[in-house]
Every structure is written in structure tokens, then in C-alpha cells.
Write a protein that holds these residues in place. Sequence first.
Motif, mmCIF file in Angstrom:
data_model
loop_
_atom_site.group_PDB
_atom_site.id
_atom_site.type_symbol
_atom_site.label_atom_id
_atom_site.label_comp_id
_atom_site.label_asym_id
_atom_site.label_seq_id
_atom_site.Cartn_x
_atom_site.Cartn_y
_atom_site.Cartn_z
ATOM 1 N N LEU A 145 0.826 -1.141 -0.074
ATOM 2 C CA LEU A 145 0.173 -0.065 0.011
ATOM 3 C C LEU A 145 0.818 1.157 -0.138
ATOM 4 C CD1 LEU A 145 -2.925 -0.962 2.497
ATOM 5 C CD2 LEU A 145 -3.070 -0.497 0.237
ATOM 6 N N GLY A 146 2.110 1.156 1.111
ATOM 7 C CA GLY A 146 2.754 2.342 0.651
ATOM 8 C C GLY A 146 3.429 2.562 -0.493
ATOM 9 N N LYS A 147 3.991 1.534 -1.134
ATOM 10 C CA LYS A 147 4.645 1.659 -2.278
ATOM 11 C C LYS A 147 3.888 2.179 -3.429
ATOM 12 C CE LYS A 147 8.013 -2.159 -1.582
ATOM 13 N NZ LYS A 147 8.277 -3.538 -2.030
ATOM 14 N N ALA A 148 2.375 1.913 -3.208
ATOM 15 C CA ALA A 148 1.485 2.387 -4.342
ATOM 16 C C ALA A 148 1.155 3.757 -3.831
ATOM 17 C CB ALA A 148 0.438 1.397 -4.620
ATOM 18 N N LYS A 149 1.653 4.424 -2.810
ATOM 19 C CA LYS A 149 1.156 5.650 -2.551
ATOM 20 C C LYS A 149 -0.301 5.731 -1.811
ATOM 21 C CE LYS A 149 5.202 7.476 -3.851
ATOM 22 N NZ LYS A 149 6.205 7.957 -2.597
ATOM 23 N N LEU A 150 -0.890 4.434 -1.657
ATOM 24 C CA LEU A 150 -2.333 4.714 -1.387
ATOM 25 C C LEU A 150 -2.458 5.014 0.158
ATOM 26 C CD1 LEU A 150 -3.547 1.408 -3.239
ATOM 27 C CD2 LEU A 150 -3.819 3.675 -3.761
ATOM 28 N N THR A 151 -1.342 4.770 0.932
ATOM 29 C CA THR A 151 -1.509 5.301 2.383
ATOM 30 C C THR A 151 -1.397 7.036 2.731
ATOM 31 O OG1 THR A 151 0.627 4.461 2.745
ATOM 32 C CG2 THR A 151 -1.102 2.982 3.408
ATOM 33 N N ASP A 152 -0.781 7.366 1.480
ATOM 34 C CA ASP A 152 -0.380 8.815 1.744
ATOM 35 C C ASP A 152 -1.796 9.721 2.082
ATOM 36 O OD1 ASP A 152 2.009 7.966 1.036
ATOM 37 O OD2 ASP A 152 2.135 9.174 -0.898
ATOM 38 N N GLN A 153 -1.442 10.790 2.766
ATOM 39 C CA GLN A 153 -2.878 11.552 3.328
ATOM 40 C C GLN A 153 -2.463 12.978 2.772
ATOM 41 O OE1 GLN A 153 -4.681 9.814 7.442
ATOM 42 N NE2 GLN A 153 -2.682 10.935 7.610
ATOM 43 N N HIS A 154 -3.448 13.493 2.192
ATOM 44 C CA HIS A 154 -3.380 14.998 1.651
ATOM 45 C C HIS A 154 -3.618 15.912 2.633
ATOM 46 C CE1 HIS A 154 -3.870 18.431 -0.820
ATOM 47 N NE2 HIS A 154 -3.410 17.660 -1.580
ATOM 48 N N GLU A 155 -2.564 16.721 2.837
ATOM 49 C CA GLU A 155 -2.533 17.966 3.959
ATOM 50 C C GLU A 155 -2.805 19.256 3.318
ATOM 51 O OE1 GLU A 155 0.575 17.503 6.544
ATOM 52 O OE2 GLU A 155 -0.212 15.672 7.401
ATOM 53 N N ASP A 156 -3.575 20.172 3.827
ATOM 54 C CA ASP A 156 -3.367 21.664 3.356
ATOM 55 C C ASP A 156 -2.330 22.249 4.166
ATOM 56 O OD1 ASP A 156 -4.214 22.217 5.965
ATOM 57 O OD2 ASP A 156 -6.295 22.326 5.705
ATOM 58 N N GLU A 157 -2.318 23.706 3.688
ATOM 59 C CA GLU A 157 -1.155 24.332 4.043
ATOM 60 C C GLU A 157 -0.867 24.566 5.530
ATOM 61 O OE1 GLU A 157 -4.861 27.102 2.975
ATOM 62 O OE2 GLU A 157 -3.421 25.329 2.201
#
Length: 507
Positions: A134-146
Amino acid sequence: MVIFGATGDLTKRLVVPALYNLSRSNVLPEKFALIGVARSPGTSESWRDHLYDTMKTYVGNPVTEFDIDRIDEPAWKRIADKISYIEGDIGDPGLYEKLRGALDVAEKTRGTEGNALFYLAVGDRLFGPVIDQLGKAKLTDQHEDENGKHRYWRRVVIEKPFGHSLESARKLNAQILRTLHEDQIFRIDHFLGKDTVQSIMAFRFANGLFEPIWNRDRIDHVQITVAETVGVEQRGTFYEETGALRDMVPNHVFSLLSMVAMEPPTSFDADAIRTKNAEVLAAVQPVELSCAVRGQYGAGTVLGKKVKPYRHEPDVAPDSSVETYTALKLEIDNWRWAGVSFYIRTGKHLSKRLTEIAICFKQAPYTAFQYTPVDTLRPNWLVLRIAPDEGISLQFEIKRRGPAVDLAAVKMDFNYNDWFAKEPNVGYETLIYDVMIGDPTLFMRADMVEHGWRIVQPVLDAWAAKKADFPNYDSGSDGPKAADELLRHDGRRTWRPISRPSECKPP
């Protein structure tokens, strides 16, 4: 919600029925999609039909017979219309590209806004590999604002067992923390989804009557019991590698221990509560071998049915030394609990299904009653019943009617079902909902997991080095006689009977 192991037993018995009950209660989000991932060939339609068929067995209250007429079709439809299935091997990077596409579709058609909950209903050996992929596929990345706040979140639910030893738990924590932040990890323990367990803090901290006496000045000892009438059934292969101690104590039983022994938190914020839970486990000393008992069930009668010994179960070695019962004496080395023994026991094929925390208060001075007809004063018991009948009872002494000073033990009893409507529940509803809203209060942190294994590791090592003389208790009994010596050695009577836990009843 993405379920890895979508065609497995856990999914059909607990996870999907819990989602159905959340839908019935109208708390399942409208912007929801359910994606199943498994190796088995299938389609979205076939998986949906399979889940519906198994609902007839597992939805509702699992300890009662299910009635097909009780299915709430609109509630099921709210889930069924949002189901999709992906076939693939979890070691194949291509599977995660398919999953990325399915998540994108869900975001566009279901309005999930990028939020994803990955539920690992797979064997524990696969926890690390799935999270790595999941990490290698970037599926665990969370999108953060400024401002550093999550615009969408990614969370992972991990079932037990979380490791098989202190070393393996540390390695697994290190492995998954390379991909995930701690606040993304939800180590699930279904015991903490029960109302009585969650009520322990309210009972202690919302009542001025109990918290002042919840310490070594007034409490003599505590007994925690998790007794099962079932055997290993078809889980012989799993149990031969695990045993009762690994299976139940570092997770289930220690969760109960930390809830009942924690210090008052500064708030009911998740971090504050889990920090107090962790402090309890950090203060528990590693168990000495002399304070541990193991057992294995032989033949006997359970609930009126003759059963075979553990060594005759499928996939079990004929000379197995794996324990199906364990009892431990624990000491918590802090100011609140120093000198108070915590006795815990858990086992299979016992006389009754029972989970309870029984708190024994110190006995009153006997001198004033030395000439009454009683032989001795009985201690007061406060019992928190967790299963199968949730409730709380308090036992105390009163004078019988009549001219003589004759004492009798009586009981005040609170039963959840007498006061509150009973809703169908498989034990996972609250926990899954908490993951969805990001509340980790009822989930173990990495440090709590490692403390649990640290406490029992000396016993596991000693037992692994020496074969046991098994079987040493009959199926349908309360366990091996040697467990009583843990209490008798300290000058205490014995365990509360499992089959008859109440110490008193009306004449």
C-alpha cells in the motif's frame, strides 16, 4: 472501506454484519463504498450474493438463532448497491493499481472525497507485506492543506495477533511505522467494543462513590476471567502455533486490565486515555514462572455434550504441549495498586461462557461479629459482567430479619437488558465506526502492544523449553486444580466458580 481477505471467515462473520448493523442504525455514512479484495475468483455480483447468503447466519446477535425475517432489506441495500470486488494476489503490485482505480471510481461515484479505510482481515504474516505494498503504491498517503490538516485520510485496521512475541511485535511495529503514522494505525480488539468495557471508565470516574475506594487501601485483589465453552474447533493449525496465552492475554485480557486499573485521565480525549492505559501496562512486572499455570483440556462433557481432548482435535499433534488454558498472577508496581494482586485466567472447553472482572474488597474487622452465628465475614464483591449477560453487581452483608444478629450476603444487580433496548450487535460496530470518525480511544498503541508482550515473554520462553504433562483438566470443568494454588499461596480462598459465579442468592 477496502477489506483485504474479503472472502474469509472474519469478513462474513463479523465485519460485514457489523456494517449492516451500522446501516440499520443509520450511522453508516451516505458517502460510502465497500471494496473487497481476495485471491478467490469472483465478481462484484457474486461477492454481494455470497455476503447476503451468509448474513442469514451471522447478522444480528451471534449467540441467538437468526430469523431470516429480521433482515432489513433497505439497510442491506444501502451497502449492497455500493459493493465492488477485486480479484488478485496481495503480493502483486498490479493489484494495487487496480485498487487505485477502484478508489478513484468510488470518489467520483460515491463522493468518498479520497478517504479510505483499509481493513486487513488476513493472516497476521501478511500484515507487513500488505502495508508495504500500500505504501509503495502511495495509497496510504494523506493529503494535507497548508495548515497541516488532513484534507483526506487513509487508515489501516489490523486484527490480532499483533506479533507472536516481544521481538516479533517490535519488528512488526517498526515495519508498519516505516509506511504509516501511528495515528493511521488501528489495532482492533473486539473486547473493547462491548458496552460494559466502555462503561468501566464512566462507572469509576462519573460516580463519587467508587473512585475513592478504587485502590490498595480498600481492594484486596482482582480476578479477571475470560472463559469459553468452545474448543479449538477447526483452528488446530492456528492454535498449535499460538496457544491460549498468546491468543488472549497480551491483547484481550490486558485491555481489560488497563481499563480497570488506569489512573483518571485529564480528559476523555483519546491520547489522554491511551496514555493512562499504557502507564498501567508499563508498571506491570514481567510474570515469573511460579506465578503462571498452563493447562490443556482432556475429554469431558460441555453443555451436556461429550467432547474429545485437545490432542484428538484436527491438525493437533498427538503429544502437543500447547496450552488451552492459562492463569497468571500479576502485580502493578505503582502507588495505587502496590500489594494488590491481579489474577487472570482464560481457557477453552470450560464449564460456562463467562467474561467478568471481579473486584474483591478487603474484609471488615471480625471482632464485632465474633459471637454471631456466622463462621466468618464474607468479603464484598463488585463484579463487572462483560459476557454473555452484560451488567454490574455488588455483593454486601446485611442482617437477616429476626431478633438474632445473623448476617447474610445479598446482591444488588444491574443488567443492561433491563434498562436499555438491546440492539443486534456482533461486537465490531462501535470499533468500525470509531475508525471511520478517527477516534483511536479503544485501540492499542505500539507501546501498549510491546508492554503486553514484555509482561508475558518470560513465561512463553520457559514453557517453550519444557514439555507439559497434559491433559490436566477435564472439558466442562473450571480448569486445572493448579490454578487455585495461585490464590491459596497468597492466603486467599480460590477463584470465583465459573459455572456459579454468584456468591449469594435469595433464600
